[in-house]
Scaffold this motif. Structure first.
Motif, PDB file in Angstrom:
ATOM      1  N   GLN A 171       0.833  -1.200   0.000  1.00 28.50           N
ATOM      2  CA  GLN A 171       0.000   0.000   0.000  1.00 28.50           C
ATOM      3  C   GLN A 171       0.864   1.244   0.000  1.00 28.50           C
ATOM      4  O   GLN A 171       0.550   2.235  -0.668  1.00 28.50           O
ATOM      5  CB  GLN A 171      -0.929  -0.003   1.227  1.00 28.50           C
ATOM      6  CG  GLN A 171      -2.047  -1.030   1.162  1.00 28.50           C
ATOM      7  CD  GLN A 171      -3.124  -0.666   0.166  1.00 28.50           C
ATOM      8  OE1 GLN A 171      -2.881  -0.590  -1.033  1.00 28.50           O
ATOM      9  NE2 GLN A 171      -4.338  -0.445   0.660  1.00 28.50           N
ATOM     10  N   ARG A 191      -7.638   4.724  -7.165  1.00 29.64           N
ATOM     11  CA  ARG A 191      -8.858   4.990  -6.386  1.00 29.64           C
ATOM     12  C   ARG A 191      -9.839   3.832  -6.509  1.00 29.64           C
ATOM     13  O   ARG A 191     -10.580   3.529  -5.572  1.00 29.64           O
ATOM     14  CB  ARG A 191      -9.503   6.294  -6.855  1.00 29.64           C
ATOM     15  CG  ARG A 191      -8.738   7.545  -6.440  1.00 29.64           C
ATOM     16  CD  ARG A 191      -9.570   8.794  -6.641  1.00 29.64           C
ATOM     17  NE  ARG A 191      -9.882   9.029  -8.045  1.00 29.64           N
ATOM     18  CZ  ARG A 191      -9.097   9.700  -8.882  1.00 29.64           C
ATOM     19  NH1 ARG A 191      -7.941  10.187  -8.456  1.00 29.64           N
ATOM     20  NH2 ARG A 191      -9.457   9.895 -10.129  1.00 29.64           N
ATOM     21  N   ARG A 202      -9.099   1.202  -3.920  1.00 31.49           N
ATOM     22  CA  ARG A 202      -9.459   1.640  -2.572  1.00 31.49           C
ATOM     23  C   ARG A 202     -10.980   1.706  -2.392  1.00 31.49           C
ATOM     24  O   ARG A 202     -11.527   1.156  -1.434  1.00 31.49           O
ATOM     25  CB  ARG A 202      -8.834   3.016  -2.308  1.00 31.49           C
ATOM     26  CG  ARG A 202      -9.092   3.561  -0.916  1.00 31.49           C
ATOM     27  CD  ARG A 202      -8.459   4.928  -0.729  1.00 31.49           C
ATOM     28  NE  ARG A 202      -9.038   5.931  -1.628  1.00 31.49           N
ATOM     29  CZ  ARG A 202      -8.389   6.528  -2.614  1.00 31.49           C
ATOM     30  NH1 ARG A 202      -7.134   6.200  -2.873  1.00 31.49           N
ATOM     31  NH2 ARG A 202      -8.984   7.433  -3.374  1.00 31.49           N
ATOM     32  N   ARG A 215     -13.504  -0.980  -0.214  1.00 33.08           N
ATOM     33  CA  ARG A 215     -14.396  -0.497   0.853  1.00 33.08           C
ATOM     34  C   ARG A 215     -15.833  -0.911   0.589  1.00 33.08           C
ATOM     35  O   ARG A 215     -16.566  -1.288   1.512  1.00 33.08           O
ATOM     36  CB  ARG A 215     -14.292   1.035   0.964  1.00 33.08           C
ATOM     37  CG  ARG A 215     -13.086   1.519   1.739  1.00 33.08           C
ATOM     38  CD  ARG A 215     -13.299   2.920   2.279  1.00 33.08           C
ATOM     39  NE  ARG A 215     -13.460   3.882   1.196  1.00 33.08           N
ATOM     40  CZ  ARG A 215     -12.525   4.759   0.837  1.00 33.08           C
ATOM     41  NH1 ARG A 215     -11.360   4.773   1.467  1.00 33.08           N
ATOM     42  NH2 ARG A 215     -12.738   5.602  -0.139  1.00 33.08           N
TER      43      ARG A 215
END
Length: 381
Positions: A303, A328, A331, A335
């Motif tokens: 990361q 993005r 990520r 989530r």
């Protein structure tokens, strides 16, 4: 082959030759070490199948999904596979640009040098990317002797796909991070095997993605000179030919988006790619603790590497090529998957694969509860 004024719009062979010539050399390994890496990656890819399928529940036990090959490649092999895929995907756009080619002197210039220039510039971009990709599930290139694919009769159609593992890049990163190489190789295979499971376990996914991409390209209304200008900007950034201070002003190639319809399609594609990448990250870390002892260390270091980039040039190119958006996607997608699984469990999350209508929207990626409400409450009502 699409042409302008009798000359190829993109010289694909020159793109391959340029990328192969300029790609960075791989890590220093002996022939015996290279053979050992290839053999281990093949073993890990095979072992990852069962780990991923058991964890995700996407492929019922006892079923026989499409069998797709695992290809351990070098950087040049990755380039050739992606050029073959781009050639297929971009054909409708290049056909459209062919129809709009300018007449007179401008058309003559494009016809004489356009294909060569574009081939070189595309090759330069691929040389940059070829040293960074660890693996990929490639599904658009036609099957060939050097690029075998899954069963053409499978519902996915068009020859299926193949899993690519880029051995020199995996070795480079494991050394750079200073992590256990055997654990890291398995960890990478878990991520890439998740992508293979996504496409083999969801027969409509490949055709849906291609349909969306072709719809996007069909809406593109850009003249050949603008297209060549954007490629030239990218190649100049890579060569360091742009004036000092201009790097941060670089425009992304996705800024070719012009119409409301394109923006809508791009939003759907962004959501799907966020789902696929985030799901792969979630699975690799979910499976990890049971089979990859040092997974926590690998994830933390990886990361950090993702976040920091390599240099101003690297950051400029990431922006120009839209790679920041891809980061993005990892990520935001992870989530989304984590939130949905926490709320409705893995079986509940797997409703996402029911049909294109149950895929999350771009807004739902940011608000997973909205997807749960839409899909689960509608199904239960």
């Amino acid at each position: 082959m699409t042409s302008i004024g009798g000359a190829e719009m993109v010289d694909w062979n020159l793109a391959v030759a340029t990328a192969t010539r300029f790609v960075r050399p791989g890590p220093d390994v002996s022939r015996d070490e290279a053979r050992a890496v290839v053999a281990e990656l093949r073993r890990h890819a095979k072992a990852s199948e069962e780990h991923v399928r058991a964890f995700t529940g996407m492929i019922p036990e006892g079923s026989r999904p499409q069998d797709t090959p695992v290809l351990v490649v070098d950087r040049a092999g990755w380039v050739r596979a992606n050029v073959a895929g781009f050639r297929e995907l971009l054909r409708p756009l290049l056909d459209k640009m062919q129809e709009r080619r300018p007449g007179g002197a401008q058309g003559a210039v494009l016809g004489a040098v356009g294909g060569k220039v574009t081939g070189v510039e595309l090759g330069m971009l691929l040389s940059f990317l070829a040293s960074r990709v660890l693996g990929q599930y490639e599904t658009f290139a036609p099957a060939s002797r050097d690029l075998p694919a899954g069963d053409p009769a499978h519902p996915g159609g068009n020859g299926g796909g193949r899993l690519l593992l880029v051995a020199p890049n995996i070795v480079h990163v494991e050394r750079e991070l200073g992590v256990d190489p055997h654990d890291f190789r398995l960890w990478v295979c878990l991520h890439e095997e998740t992508h293979r499971t996504q496409f083999t376990g969801v027969p409509w996914l490949r055709d849906h993605l291609e349909s969306e991409i072709q719809s996007f390209l069909g809406e593109t209304d850009v003249d050949p000179m603008t297209f060549l200008e954007r490629l030239r900007e990218a190649a100049q950034s890579l060569a360091g030919a742009r004036p000092e201070g201009e790097e941060d002003e670089g425009r992304s190639l996705v800024e070719l988006v012009q119409t409301p319809a394109q923006r809508e399609i791009l939003g759907r594609l962004t959501a799907v790619m966020s789902l696929l990448e985030g799901h792969a990250d979630y699975v690799m870390d979910g499976v990890g603790p049971d089979v990859v002892p040092s997974v926590a260390e690998i994830r933390e270091k990886f990361q950090q590497r993702r976040a920091r980039g390599a240099s101003r040039l690297d950051l400029a190119l990431r922006k120009l090529l839209g790679l920041d958006a891809k980061l993005r996607q990892y990520r935001d997608g992870e989530r989304f998957v984590r939130a949905v699984v926490d709320e409705v469990g893995m079986d509940g999350f797997n409703r996402v694969w029911t049909s294109p209508n149950t895929l999350p929207t771009k807004a739902e990626i940011a608000k997973p509860a909205d997807w749960v409400a839409r899909v689960h409450r509608r199904a239960e009502s």
